[in-house]
Design a protein around this motif. Sequence first.
Motif, mmCIF file in Angstrom:
data_model
loop_
_atom_site.group_PDB
_atom_site.id
_atom_site.type_symbol
_atom_site.label_atom_id
_atom_site.label_comp_id
_atom_site.label_asym_id
_atom_site.label_seq_id
_atom_site.Cartn_x
_atom_site.Cartn_y
_atom_site.Cartn_z
ATOM 1 N N LEU A 131 -5.520 29.005 -38.339
ATOM 2 C CA LEU A 131 -4.891 28.844 -37.034
ATOM 3 C C LEU A 131 -3.390 28.729 -37.181
ATOM 4 N N ARG A 132 -2.702 28.874 -36.071
ATOM 5 C CA ARG A 132 -1.247 28.688 -36.046
ATOM 6 C C ARG A 132 -0.915 27.468 -35.168
ATOM 7 N N SER A 133 -0.880 27.650 -33.858
ATOM 8 C CA SER A 133 -0.440 26.566 -32.974
ATOM 9 C C SER A 133 -1.573 25.896 -32.213
ATOM 10 N N HIS A 134 -2.771 26.445 -32.272
ATOM 11 C CA HIS A 134 -3.904 25.872 -31.531
ATOM 12 C C HIS A 134 -4.109 24.411 -31.917
ATOM 13 N N LYS A 135 -4.288 23.553 -30.914
ATOM 14 C CA LYS A 135 -4.530 22.129 -31.165
ATOM 15 C C LYS A 135 -6.020 21.937 -31.427
ATOM 16 N N LEU A 136 -6.358 21.677 -32.664
ATOM 17 C CA LEU A 136 -7.745 21.662 -33.105
ATOM 18 C C LEU A 136 -8.482 20.421 -32.616
ATOM 19 N N GLN A 137 -9.663 20.637 -32.061
ATOM 20 C CA GLN A 137 -10.548 19.562 -31.642
ATOM 21 C C GLN A 137 -11.774 19.545 -32.557
ATOM 22 N N ALA A 138 -12.436 18.404 -32.620
ATOM 23 C CA ALA A 138 -13.641 18.323 -33.446
ATOM 24 C C ALA A 138 -14.681 19.340 -32.991
ATOM 25 N N SER A 139 -14.709 19.616 -31.704
ATOM 26 C CA SER A 139 -15.689 20.570 -31.172
ATOM 27 C C SER A 139 -15.381 22.008 -31.581
ATOM 28 N N ASP A 140 -14.171 22.260 -32.102
ATOM 29 C CA ASP A 140 -13.815 23.596 -32.588
ATOM 30 C C ASP A 140 -14.328 23.849 -34.002
#
Length: 471
Positions: free
Chosen positions: A69-78
């Motif tokens: 990833l680059r800028s995506h704000k990662l969530q546990a659900s991802d």
Amino acid sequence: KMLAATARRGGRLGRALSTSAEDGPGKFIVKTFNKISPLGLARFEPERYAIQPADSEAAKEGIAHAILLRSHKLQASDVPIMCRAIARCGAGTNNCNVELMTELGVPVFNTPGANANAVKELVLCGLFLASRGIVEGAAHMRTLHEAGTAHERIEKDKALFGGREITGKTLGVVGLGAIGSAVTEAAIGLGMRVVGYDPSLSVEAALRLPGAAIGDKFRVTSDLADVCSVSDFISLHAPYIKNVTHHMIGHAQLASMKPEASLLNFARGELVDEEALEARYAGGATGRYVCDFALSPPLAARTNVISIPHLGASTAEAEENAASMAADTVKRFLETGELVNSVNFPACSLPSRQDSSNRICIVNENRPGMLGEIMSLFGSAQINVLQQINASRGDIAYNVIDIEKPGPAADVSKFNFKSWDALQEALTQIKGVKSTRFIMGTAGSGYAINLDGETHGIGTRKPERSTLAAP
């Protein structure tokens, strides 16, 4: 006892000892967020890897062994439960939920230095914008052209936008990593003196810095106040660390700066206390603030504040470099278990002995006795350990263990387990073990994670629980 109990349970004995876990063809699945450079993704051989954008139909299957990833704000659900690694195509990892990933035993990687030249060039641009009235002059000329008076006013009005040269001036560089050292070298080449500050300076970073041959053009100080008081320009290149670098440029630092000194921030917006900076300008300071972040309304309205989009790594070359480095790092980890450029795991490398061994990687809590418990299980199972390495970082420990590979004619009755799955179940159930991985030739297989005392992943491609989000 753990091995015997596991064997008695049944249902997870699919990988027989004599087969060395060669259970058919497979691929590593890499899930991508944002637009990742095609040149970087091309590093993944299609024979062994499948690339799945997060919004694709294939990604909805909920299987991924790594995330880029680059800028995506990662969530546990991802994060699918079988995900072994997360790699950010860039230096900062604030959007990668590092604390949670560490707790769950998932390494997070970055790409230090991949965008260093791109950011360095933008910093040099910022230096020139701070030293000359370029932005204000361009805006003024646009107004004159619209009024039809540009030709008659262009010479008369140039005095409104005077500046100063950077040659002979002092640049303070806060943070001497890959970008900071590149900025240092470039500034010296432009005739500036540089004062560097980095309380966490590594040996590797120190070797990139200018040597004694440049004389008094460069020095390192251990005092940030020293940098602030002597510099005509200050460029920030520190990471954002909560309660450490948050507002590292605040009232005290700004008060010690020369009134005409300019501040450049192409690192993280939170490094600068905006209220303190507004107070500095309200008190009559004239130096510019140049950054690539959004600002609070009072600062954004000031003519000596220049805010541009977050363009530091936004060049084709930097995106290609970062994606290629991230891909190579992930491949190395998935295929060999070796760790480089991780922000939450220790560096760890063990020479491969694929001809005679199977490799097992174990993530566990860093506490006394853990390594002994793990190694004693191999001893109890009558398994010969050929080589191993243990490394730790903070609360995390990481083990790479090569065990002797049984030959086709081996007498498996001498071993105290009946399948690789039984062995992996026993290892994963050791208290304090977060995950285990058997690297035995089949891409995408051999991973198990311990969540709340329950093992997920052994003997199945898609476990019942799909993501790392709490159920």
